[in-house]
Design an enzyme around this catalytic site. Structure first.
Site, PDB file in Angstrom:
ATOM      1  CG  HIS A 157      80.609  67.424  37.895  1.00 11.94           C
ATOM      2  ND1 HIS A 157      81.203  67.063  39.091  1.00 11.94           N
ATOM      3  CD2 HIS A 157      81.354  66.853  36.909  1.00 11.94           C
ATOM      4  CE1 HIS A 157      82.283  66.318  38.820  1.00 11.94           C
ATOM      5  NE2 HIS A 157      82.375  66.169  37.507  1.00 11.94           N
ATOM      6  CB  SER A 278      49.001  75.346  42.444  1.00 10.81           C
ATOM      7  OG  SER A 278      48.781  76.329  43.437  1.00 10.81           O
ATOM      8  CE  LYS A 284      54.022  75.346  40.558  1.00 12.46           C
ATOM      9  NZ  LYS A 284      54.267  75.464  41.991  1.00 12.46           N
ATOM     10  CD  GLU A 291      57.001  67.479  43.345  1.00 12.92           C
ATOM     11  OE1 GLU A 291      57.083  68.038  44.441  1.00 12.92           O
ATOM     12  OE2 GLU A 291      56.268  67.871  42.428  1.00 12.92           O
TER      13      GLU A 291
END
Ligand code: ARG
Length: 460
Positions: A157, A278, A284, A291
């Site tokens: 979970h 970024s 970043k 992704e």
């Protein structure tokens, strides 16, 4: 009559925009080598069966050989007016060798021809994909071996559950990929069958030898039924289905890589070579590749659903709808190869932040099961042991401490069965080591598992 290869029956040509709608050449040119290979086998067989005069067959073979070289050098041009790769190549052949080129299609149809191309294409690519999967699996084994002793929180979970060996967690992905690899290998049995010689759907009046063409093309068997041979696209649906399950696995792994690289988890750092920055935020470092793989999963599922939907209402045998079987398959092959290669590199080069991981397993309640098991081992029914432990955890949470911070006196108050050795049991390292049940996270078990995994990738 029109100048189409099938123009005899027609009084006027289709308009150009209609031709373009019906054409598949923009994508089935991907099959050029398979198509030439199929034609060579076919004409070789026509010759040895005495169906074509030797001279014609030899001149066709020489012509096809030329086309093969030209195609490899990217020197063949294609036209939408000639619809697909099959008709484009036949036209190139007759342009090169004259009317004898028109004999190539004796005893054959584009229906068995295209099916043959697809079988050849998928066989080659599935073999490449299983090879890439093995390399990826080896990268996982490599990382796992380096981190058998690295402890990590195990989750259910997405809540801390029990401590595990980080290798154990990584190896879970090895086994998922092992099933994927096996699925692809098994599917080869159904890909490795020759439809060539089925003709349009009913076979042919020429005394062809289907076994010979199958053998020349390296197929292990021939379709038993000519109607099935040209109607079957199960092998593609099966490939897309195996591909979808694989992508689902990669997507789950990608999701974890993304979580783990976040500041909040901080369990790993991806190599710069597999990350991006970024354009506005200088700090970043984004896990873009993971992704993207997670994102590409959707298009592979889409191709599966698309093909199943295309096929579901089709009467036997060939229908033009089936031309829609190609783009999704090509795209899936490209997506799989790219995703597996990238993932392999990402895992091989990532840094595992051992300190963060060991800090994580020290500061949580994921050793609560140890306390409950400890009491159960001393004869307390597990339900009661669970309850005693739950109360202690609650008390700790209230006070902002962990189980190991409780003094023995307090622990004894909760249960007189608790002795000094409880602190050893609560240590996450021992918690992992003691999970020595078969397939468990105990270090000994993880090593056994890695040995077995190595045998699998070595092909034993
Ligand atoms: N371009 C067609 C396809 O990909 C080849 C087979 C065409 N056969 C036919 N009878 N029209 O499906």
């Amino acid at each position: 009559m029109t100048d189409k290869l099938w123009g005899g029956r027609f009084q006027k040509p289709a308009e150009q925009w209609v031709d373009e709608f019906g054409a598949s050449i923009s994508f089935d040119k991907e099959l050029v080598q398979e198509d030439l290979q199929g034609s060579m086998a076919h004409v070789t067989m026509l010759k040895s069966q005495g169906i074509l005069p030797e001279q014609d067959a030899d001149s066709i073979l020489a012509g096809l050989e030329q086309l093969k070289e030209k195609a490899a050098a990217g020197q063949l041009d294609y036209s939408a007016e000639l619809e697909d790769i099959h008709l484009n190549l036949e036209k190139h052949l007759t342009d090169a060798i004259g009317p004898a080129g028109g004999k190539l299609h004796t005893g054959r149809s584009r229906n068995d021809q295209v099916a043959t191309d697809m079988h050849l294409y998928l066989k080659r690519n599935v073999q490449e994909i299983t090879g890439l999967l093995t390399l990826f699996q080896e990268a996982i084994i490599g990382k796992a071996e380096a981190h058998i002793d690295t402890l990590a929180p195990g989750y259910t979970h997405l809540q801390r559950a029990q401590p595990v060996s980080f290798a154990h967690h990584l190896m879970a992905y090895f086994w998922m990929l092992e099933r994927d690899r096996q699925r692809f290998e098994d599917s080869l049995k159904r890909i490795d069958i020759s439809p060539l010689g089925a003709g349009a759907m009913a076979g042919t009046t020429f005394p062809i030898d289907r076994r010979q063409t199958a053998e020349l093309l390296g197929f292990s068997a021939v379709y038993e039924n000519s109607i099935d041979a040209v109607s079957d696209r199960d092998f593609i649906a099966e490939f897309l289905s195996g591909a979808s399950i694989l992508m689902m696995h990669l997507s789950r792994f990608a999701e974890e890589i993304i979580l783990w690289s976040s500041e909040e988890f901080g369990f790993i750092e991806l190599d710069d070579a597999f990350s991006t920055g970024s354009s506005i935020m200088p700090q970043k470092k984004n896990p873009d590749m993971a992704e993207l793989i997670r994102g590409k999963t959707g298009r592979v599922y889409g191709h599966l659903v698309s093909l199943l939907t295309t096929l579901k209402g089709l009467p036997l045998a060939y229908n033009k709808d089936m031309q829609e079987d190609k783009e999704g398959m090509f795209d899936t092959v490209t997506t799989l190869k790219g995703s597996i290669r990238i993932f392999e590199g990402m895992i091989r080069t990532m840094t595992v932040k051992e300190n963060r991981l060991s800090q994580a397993v020290q500061s949580d309640y994921s050793n609560a099961t140890e306390l409950a098991d400890y009491l159960a081992a001393k004869g307390l029914p597990f339900r009661e042991a669970h309850d005693v432990t739950g109360r202690l955890v609650f008390a700790c949470i209230q006070r902002g401490i962990y189980l190991r911070d409780l003094p023995l006196s307090e622990l004894k108050e909760a249960s007189p069965l608790i002795e000094e050795d409880i602190y050893e049991a609560l240590d996450p390292y021992n918690a992992v080591a003691r999970r020595d049940s078969e397939g468990g996270t105990g270090f000994r078990q993880v090593k056994i598992q890695i040995e077995e995994a190595k045998k699998r990738t070595a092909g034993d």
